[in-house]
Design a protein around this motif. Structure first.
Motif, mmCIF file in Angstrom:
data_model
loop_
_atom_site.group_PDB
_atom_site.id
_atom_site.type_symbol
_atom_site.label_atom_id
_atom_site.label_comp_id
_atom_site.label_asym_id
_atom_site.label_seq_id
_atom_site.Cartn_x
_atom_site.Cartn_y
_atom_site.Cartn_z
ATOM 1 N N THR A 1 0.822 -1.215 0.000
ATOM 2 C CA THR A 1 0.000 0.000 0.000
ATOM 3 C C THR A 1 0.854 1.263 0.000
ATOM 4 O O THR A 1 0.390 2.321 -0.412
ATOM 5 N N GLU A 2 2.130 1.157 0.417
ATOM 6 C CA GLU A 2 2.910 2.382 0.593
ATOM 7 C C GLU A 2 4.168 2.501 -0.263
ATOM 8 O O GLU A 2 4.509 3.592 -0.713
ATOM 9 N N ILE A 3 4.900 1.374 -0.497
ATOM 10 C CA ILE A 3 6.212 1.559 -1.161
ATOM 11 C C ILE A 3 6.494 0.556 -2.275
ATOM 12 O O ILE A 3 7.640 0.368 -2.662
ATOM 13 N N ASN A 4 5.461 -0.109 -2.794
ATOM 14 C CA ASN A 4 5.711 -1.121 -3.826
ATOM 15 C C ASN A 4 6.448 -0.535 -5.033
ATOM 16 O O ASN A 4 5.975 0.402 -5.678
ATOM 17 N N ALA A 5 7.614 -1.116 -5.328
ATOM 18 C CA ALA A 5 8.400 -0.755 -6.526
ATOM 19 C C ALA A 5 9.463 -1.817 -6.681
ATOM 20 O O ALA A 5 9.766 -2.544 -5.726
ATOM 21 N N ASN A 6 10.057 -1.890 -7.876
ATOM 22 C CA ASN A 6 11.169 -2.845 -8.019
ATOM 23 C C ASN A 6 12.419 -2.261 -7.358
ATOM 24 O O ASN A 6 12.560 -1.048 -7.234
ATOM 25 N N ILE A 7 13.310 -3.162 -6.923
ATOM 26 C CA ILE A 7 14.460 -2.699 -6.118
ATOM 27 C C ILE A 7 15.750 -2.724 -6.935
ATOM 28 O O ILE A 7 15.822 -3.363 -7.971
ATOM 29 N N HIS A 8 16.744 -2.018 -6.428
ATOM 30 C CA HIS A 8 18.099 -1.965 -7.000
ATOM 31 C C HIS A 8 18.109 -1.417 -8.429
ATOM 32 O O HIS A 8 19.086 -1.556 -9.123
ATOM 33 N N ARG A 9 16.979 -0.874 -8.890
ATOM 34 C CA ARG A 9 16.921 -0.474 -10.301
ATOM 35 C C ARG A 9 16.498 0.980 -10.453
ATOM 36 O O ARG A 9 17.159 1.750 -11.131
ATOM 37 N N GLY A 10 15.402 1.323 -9.793
ATOM 38 C CA GLY A 10 14.798 2.629 -10.070
ATOM 39 C C GLY A 10 15.575 3.755 -9.422
ATOM 40 O O GLY A 10 16.269 3.573 -8.417
ATOM 41 N N VAL A 11 15.466 4.945 -9.982
ATOM 42 C CA VAL A 11 16.040 6.111 -9.332
ATOM 43 C C VAL A 11 14.951 6.891 -8.607
ATOM 44 O O VAL A 11 15.220 7.878 -7.954
ATOM 45 N N LEU B 1 10.047 5.735 -4.660
ATOM 46 C CA LEU B 1 9.456 4.460 -4.226
ATOM 47 C C LEU B 1 10.483 3.343 -4.310
ATOM 48 O O LEU B 1 10.595 2.510 -3.400
ATOM 49 N N SER B 2 11.220 3.315 -5.399
ATOM 50 C CA SER B 2 12.214 2.260 -5.571
ATOM 51 C C SER B 2 13.288 2.359 -4.488
ATOM 52 O O SER B 2 13.766 1.343 -3.960
ATOM 53 N N GLU B 3 13.654 3.577 -4.155
ATOM 54 C CA GLU B 3 14.637 3.794 -3.084
ATOM 55 C C GLU B 3 14.119 3.248 -1.757
ATOM 56 O O GLU B 3 14.843 2.577 -1.025
ATOM 57 N N GLN B 4 12.854 3.558 -1.464
ATOM 58 C CA GLN B 4 12.258 3.107 -0.197
ATOM 59 C C GLN B 4 12.163 1.579 -0.155
ATOM 60 O O GLN B 4 12.462 0.957 0.865
ATOM 61 N N ALA B 5 11.728 0.988 -1.269
ATOM 62 C CA ALA B 5 11.596 -0.470 -1.319
ATOM 63 C C ALA B 5 12.963 -1.127 -1.147
ATOM 64 O O ALA B 5 13.112 -2.110 -0.419
ATOM 65 N N THR B 6 13.972 -0.551 -1.810
ATOM 66 C CA THR B 6 15.333 -1.106 -1.710
ATOM 67 C C THR B 6 15.837 -1.010 -0.268
ATOM 68 O O THR B 6 16.396 -1.972 0.274
ATOM 69 N N LEU B 7 15.606 0.138 0.349
ATOM 70 C CA LEU B 7 16.053 0.318 1.740
ATOM 71 C C LEU B 7 15.390 -0.703 2.663
ATOM 72 O O LEU B 7 16.046 -1.318 3.505
ATOM 73 N N ALA B 8 14.079 -0.887 2.488
ATOM 74 C CA ALA B 8 13.344 -1.817 3.355
ATOM 75 C C ALA B 8 13.818 -3.255 3.129
ATOM 76 O O ALA B 8 13.993 -4.035 4.073
ATOM 77 N N HIS B 9 14.043 -3.604 1.868
ATOM 78 C CA HIS B 9 14.508 -4.950 1.523
ATOM 79 C C HIS B 9 15.883 -5.210 2.142
ATOM 80 O O HIS B 9 16.131 -6.261 2.758
ATOM 81 N N GLU B 10 16.769 -4.249 2.027
ATOM 82 C CA GLU B 10 18.130 -4.441 2.551
ATOM 83 C C GLU B 10 18.154 -4.359 4.084
ATOM 84 O O GLU B 10 18.998 -4.990 4.729
ATOM 85 N N ALA B 11 17.211 -3.618 4.656
ATOM 86 C CA ALA B 11 17.110 -3.599 6.123
ATOM 87 C C ALA B 11 16.681 -4.973 6.634
ATOM 88 O O ALA B 11 17.130 -5.437 7.692
ATOM 89 N N ALA B 12 15.828 -5.639 5.853
ATOM 90 C CA ALA B 12 15.399 -6.990 6.237
ATOM 91 C C ALA B 12 16.583 -7.945 6.191
ATOM 92 O O ALA B 12 16.743 -8.820 7.049
ATOM 93 N N ARG B 13 17.441 -7.774 5.201
ATOM 94 C CA ARG B 13 18.634 -8.633 5.104
ATOM 95 C C ARG B 13 19.509 -8.457 6.352
ATOM 96 O O ARG B 13 20.035 -9.427 6.906
#
Ligand code: C6P
Length: 416
Positions: free
Chosen positions: A58-68, A71-83
């Motif tokens: 609902t808030e940050i859906n986007a593909n990661i490591h790709r977009g500038v 949203l893509s930045e937020q999704a990437t940050l959240a994904h890498e925070a999970a790692r």
């Protein structure tokens, strides 16, 4: 507080309070309150995990490591925070040692097809144990077929314990990899990993641990354990399906070739050839399960609040309670009676097929699993086609086990 003193204070573990966080556990099944005792197959999900996945979409859906874009930045940050959360959870040294996969099965196949295929040759050996899940047998059979290597199996004894005399004997000069589970899904046996890993280490043999049935039930420290690879699934850890983890020591992962090819795992691509990305992306081809990874992070955070030490002690107490209660059911034989066991109660009853047991329990709103549990060699060893299996989580209570035992007594009276 150590495990023993927790065990003596089991009443302090607020299972009922935690249970309230799981919406599905509040529902009734077949008109009965649900007693969910199939946690080894998959666990139910607490509200914070469900919210986390929903919030991502609902808030940050986007593909990661790709977009500038933002949203893509937020999704990437959240994904890498999970790692990073996963890293801390199993105390890996570096975040790049955490590779997201679809689950345990994919993680083991990755090691078999990358490490195994590169390192194994004719006559080399892979050593597993006699209590493995198919996911820790079949990938090794496949890579043995591809390379001419040989699969060796350290057998179990009548309690479902790996025979360490045989393990020692089979760990030979041609062994190139040991692959063993932390906890058996069919028997509950906890393998003596410290001893197994020390023996392998003394011969310079790397060890993969299948942690599918362990991570949700006991604290895991991969550095203290000194394993080389550790695999687990999110869905058995209160997180969604379709997300899992392969931990590997950086030195090994760095030297391994990629397995799946595609986007994100490359540094450069031309028609003449390609070069590979850094860890962990080298092993993460294609768009990953972004929402799943983020929700796995939320599950780990949630479990941190529950406290895995307390969970381990509470589940041991439930296991003892359940084992004693089941032993009094007429004609019941427990399959898997190792001295060191996790919360898995696998059993057969004279004159009753395991599937019939499962069906009868289901009419009372009690969910267990009946079958071979993807461990057919274990069933063959014990001379049974299938077992009925109740498997525990920290939201289970003595009442769940009382209902199980009561329903089994009823089934015995009806059918046996
Ligand atoms: N065991 C059970 O009911 P996946 O399917 O990849 O998430 O996990 C596979 C797996 C690997 N190792 C062990 C020890 C397991 O228990 C499992 C999954 C489930 O016992 C489903 S068969």
């Amino acid at each position: 507080m150590n495990l023993a003193s927790y065990a003596s204070h089991q009443h302090e573990f607020p299972a009922a309070r935690w249970r309230a966080d799981f919406p599905l556990l509040q529902r009734s099944v077949r008109g009965m309150p649900l007693a969910y005792l199939d946690n080894a197959a998959t666990t139910q999900k607490p509200q914070p995990v469900i919210d986390s996945e929903a919030r991502y979409y609902t808030e940050i859906n986007a593909n990661i490591h790709r977009g500038v874009h933002w949203l893509s930045e937020q999704a990437t940050l959240a994904h890498e925070a999970a790692r990073e959360r996963v890293r801390a959870f199993i105390n890996a040294r570096e975040t790049c040692e955490i590779i997201f996969t679809r689950g345990t099965t994919e993680a083991i196949n990755l090691v078999a097809q990358s490490y195994g295929r590169a390192k194994l040759g004719p006559g080399d050996e892979v050593l597993i144990s006699g209590l493995e899940h198919h996911s820790n047998i079949v990938p090794w059979q496949m890579v043995c077929q591809q390379t001419g290597a040989v699969l060796k199996v350290a057998p179990i004894d009548d309690t479902g314990t790996v025979r360490m005399d045989e393990f020692r004997r089979l760990l030979g000069p041609r062994t190139r990899l040991v692959a063993v589970s932390h906890v058996s899904n069919a028997l509950g046996t906890i393998n003596p990993l410290a001893e197994m890993i020390a023996l392998a280490r003394a011969q310079g043999v790397p060890v993969l641990v299948d942690g599918a049935q362990a991570v949700a039930h006991t604290p895991v420290d991969v550095q203290a354990m000194d394993c080389d690879f550790y695999a687990f699934s999110g869905h058995k850890l209160y997180a969604p399906t379709g997300i899992g983890v392969l931990y590997g020591k950086r030195t090994l992962l760095d030297a391994m070739p990629p397995w799946l090819g595609g986007g994100d795992m490359i540094r450069t691509v031309s028609f003449e050839g390609s070069t590979w990305n850094d860890l962990p992306y080298k092993f993460e081809a294609g768009t990953p399960n972004i929402a799943g990874a983020i929700a796995l992070g939320a599950a780990i955070e949630y479990l941190g609040r529950v406290g895995l030490q307390a969970v381990a002690a509470y589940e041991q107490e439930l296991l003892t309670y359940g084992s004693e209660a089941l032993a009094a059911v007429p004609g019941l034989r427990m399959i898997g009676t190792a001295a060191h066991k996790a919360g898995i109660l696998s059993f057969v009853i004279d004159g009753l097929h395991a599937h019939d047991i499962g069906t009868v329990l289901d009419t009372d709103g009690i969910a267990i699993r009946a079958g071979h549990h993807c461990a057919m060699p274990v069933m063959e060893f014990f001379g049974v086609a299938a077992t009925a299996r109740a498997s525990l989580a920290f939201y289970n209570t003595r009442e769940d086990l009382d209902r199980l035992v009561q329903a089994l007594r009823k089934a015995v009276e009806m059918f046996a």
